[in-house]
Design a protein around this motif. Structure first.
Motif, PDB file in Angstrom:
ATOM      1  N   THR A  12       0.846  -1.195   0.000  1.00 51.45           N
ATOM      2  CA  THR A  12       0.000   0.000   0.000  1.00 51.45           C
ATOM      3  C   THR A  12       0.880   1.243   0.000  1.00 51.45           C
ATOM      4  O   THR A  12       1.855   1.324   0.735  1.00 51.45           O
ATOM      5  CB  THR A  12      -0.921   0.001   1.238  1.00 51.45           C
ATOM      6  OG1 THR A  12      -1.701  -1.202   1.214  1.00 51.45           O
ATOM      7  CG2 THR A  12      -1.845   1.198   1.240  1.00 51.45           C
ATOM      8  N   GLY A  13       0.544   2.179  -0.852  1.00 49.48           N
ATOM      9  CA  GLY A  13       1.330   3.398  -1.011  1.00 49.48           C
ATOM     10  C   GLY A  13       2.365   3.306  -2.112  1.00 49.48           C
ATOM     11  O   GLY A  13       3.028   4.292  -2.435  1.00 49.48           O
ATOM     12  N   GLY A  14       2.482   2.120  -2.725  1.00 52.14           N
ATOM     13  CA  GLY A  14       3.435   1.918  -3.810  1.00 52.14           C
ATOM     14  C   GLY A  14       2.934   2.501  -5.117  1.00 52.14           C
ATOM     15  O   GLY A  14       1.728   2.670  -5.335  1.00 52.14           O
ATOM     16  N   THR A  15       3.868   2.817  -5.987  1.00 53.15           N
ATOM     17  CA  THR A  15       3.549   3.406  -7.289  1.00 53.15           C
ATOM     18  C   THR A  15       3.962   2.462  -8.403  1.00 53.15           C
ATOM     19  O   THR A  15       5.060   1.904  -8.371  1.00 53.15           O
ATOM     20  CB  THR A  15       4.272   4.758  -7.467  1.00 53.15           C
ATOM     21  OG1 THR A  15       3.841   5.650  -6.435  1.00 53.15           O
ATOM     22  CG2 THR A  15       3.980   5.380  -8.830  1.00 53.15           C
ATOM     23  N   THR A  17       4.579   2.330 -12.536  1.00 55.08           N
ATOM     24  CA  THR A  17       4.785   3.152 -13.729  1.00 55.08           C
ATOM     25  C   THR A  17       4.771   2.245 -14.949  1.00 55.08           C
ATOM     26  O   THR A  17       5.524   1.271 -15.004  1.00 55.08           O
ATOM     27  CB  THR A  17       6.108   3.919 -13.659  1.00 55.08           C
ATOM     28  OG1 THR A  17       6.085   4.780 -12.518  1.00 55.08           O
ATOM     29  CG2 THR A  17       6.325   4.760 -14.920  1.00 55.08           C
ATOM     30  N   SER A  44       2.034   6.865 -14.398  1.00 53.50           N
ATOM     31  CA  SER A  44       2.245   6.367 -13.040  1.00 53.50           C
ATOM     32  C   SER A  44       0.981   6.522 -12.222  1.00 53.50           C
ATOM     33  O   SER A  44       0.233   7.492 -12.391  1.00 53.50           O
ATOM     34  CB  SER A  44       3.379   7.137 -12.359  1.00 53.50           C
ATOM     35  OG  SER A  44       4.591   6.921 -13.019  1.00 53.50           O
ATOM     36  N   TYR A  45       0.767   5.567 -11.307  1.00 48.62           N
ATOM     37  CA  TYR A  45      -0.370   5.621 -10.398  1.00 48.62           C
ATOM     38  C   TYR A  45       0.066   5.068  -9.049  1.00 48.62           C
ATOM     39  O   TYR A  45       0.721   4.028  -8.971  1.00 48.62           O
ATOM     40  CB  TYR A  45      -1.551   4.801 -10.944  1.00 48.62           C
ATOM     41  CG  TYR A  45      -2.791   4.926 -10.106  1.00 48.62           C
ATOM     42  CD1 TYR A  45      -3.637   6.017 -10.261  1.00 48.62           C
ATOM     43  CD2 TYR A  45      -3.091   3.974  -9.147  1.00 48.62           C
ATOM     44  CE1 TYR A  45      -4.773   6.148  -9.474  1.00 48.62           C
ATOM     45  CE2 TYR A  45      -4.230   4.096  -8.358  1.00 48.62           C
ATOM     46  CZ  TYR A  45      -5.061   5.189  -8.527  1.00 48.62           C
ATOM     47  OH  TYR A  45      -6.179   5.317  -7.743  1.00 48.62           O
ATOM     48  N   THR A  46      -0.309   5.771  -7.971  1.00 50.72           N
ATOM     49  CA  THR A  46      -0.008   5.346  -6.618  1.00 50.72           C
ATOM     50  C   THR A  46      -1.233   4.660  -6.025  1.00 50.72           C
ATOM     51  O   THR A  46      -2.327   5.224  -6.038  1.00 50.72           O
ATOM     52  CB  THR A  46       0.409   6.548  -5.752  1.00 50.72           C
ATOM     53  OG1 THR A  46       1.571   7.149  -6.343  1.00 50.72           O
ATOM     54  CG2 THR A  46       0.718   6.123  -4.323  1.00 50.72           C
ATOM     55  N   PHE A  47      -1.035   3.454  -5.504  1.00 48.64           N
ATOM     56  CA  PHE A  47      -2.111   2.642  -4.950  1.00 48.64           C
ATOM     57  C   PHE A  47      -2.131   2.788  -3.433  1.00 48.64           C
ATOM     58  O   PHE A  47      -1.246   2.289  -2.739  1.00 48.64           O
ATOM     59  CB  PHE A  47      -1.922   1.176  -5.348  1.00 48.64           C
ATOM     60  CG  PHE A  47      -2.130   0.935  -6.815  1.00 48.64           C
ATOM     61  CD1 PHE A  47      -3.347   0.501  -7.290  1.00 48.64           C
ATOM     62  CD2 PHE A  47      -1.105   1.162  -7.723  1.00 48.64           C
ATOM     63  CE1 PHE A  47      -3.553   0.290  -8.645  1.00 48.64           C
ATOM     64  CE2 PHE A  47      -1.297   0.956  -9.075  1.00 48.64           C
ATOM     65  CZ  PHE A  47      -2.524   0.519  -9.538  1.00 48.64           C
ATOM     66  N   ASN A  48      -3.123   3.496  -2.922  1.00 49.51           N
ATOM     67  CA  ASN A  48      -3.242   3.767  -1.491  1.00 49.51           C
ATOM     68  C   ASN A  48      -4.229   2.851  -0.780  1.00 49.51           C
ATOM     69  O   ASN A  48      -4.435   2.994   0.421  1.00 49.51           O
ATOM     70  CB  ASN A  48      -3.634   5.227  -1.265  1.00 49.51           C
ATOM     71  CG  ASN A  48      -2.523   6.157  -1.695  1.00 49.51           C
ATOM     72  OD1 ASN A  48      -1.367   5.952  -1.345  1.00 49.51           O
ATOM     73  ND2 ASN A  48      -2.855   7.175  -2.478  1.00 49.51           N
ATOM     74  N   VAL A  69      -2.253  -5.246  -4.274  1.00 48.49           N
ATOM     75  CA  VAL A  69      -1.745  -4.279  -3.305  1.00 48.49           C
ATOM     76  C   VAL A  69      -1.997  -4.848  -1.928  1.00 48.49           C
ATOM     77  O   VAL A  69      -3.134  -5.125  -1.572  1.00 48.49           O
ATOM     78  CB  VAL A  69      -2.421  -2.906  -3.481  1.00 48.49           C
ATOM     79  CG1 VAL A  69      -1.840  -1.892  -2.508  1.00 48.49           C
ATOM     80  CG2 VAL A  69      -2.306  -2.414  -4.914  1.00 48.49           C
TER      81      VAL A  69
END
Length: 70
Positions: A12-15, A17, A44-48, A69
């Motif tokens: 979680t919180g990783g991006t 690309t 790029s997208y960050t997965f929260n 995730v």
């Protein structure tokens, strides 16, 4: 045409690309949409949020992948 790798796991919180090669593609999922990208472009997208996120190229429906995730 394919995503490589097509399945990845991140925390979680990783991006993630994407680097688009060889033509025009997209990475489209329920949580994100790269829009149409040309060869050499990135998105790029960050997965929260934890979960499994499937995606597809909206131009080439056989190009699929998933991001887990944790």
């Amino acid at each position: 045409y394919s995503f490589s790798p097509s399945n990845v796991s991140i925390t979680t919180g990783g991006t993630i690309t994407w680097l688009f090669q060889n033509g025009t593609h997209s990475a489209t999922g329920s949580a994100f949409n790269s829009g149409t990208r040309m060869m050499g472009q990135t998105y790029s997208y960050t997965f929260n949020t934890a979960g499994t996120f499937n995606f597809v190229c909206s131009i080439h429906s056989g190009m699929t992948g998933s991001i887990t995730v944790k």
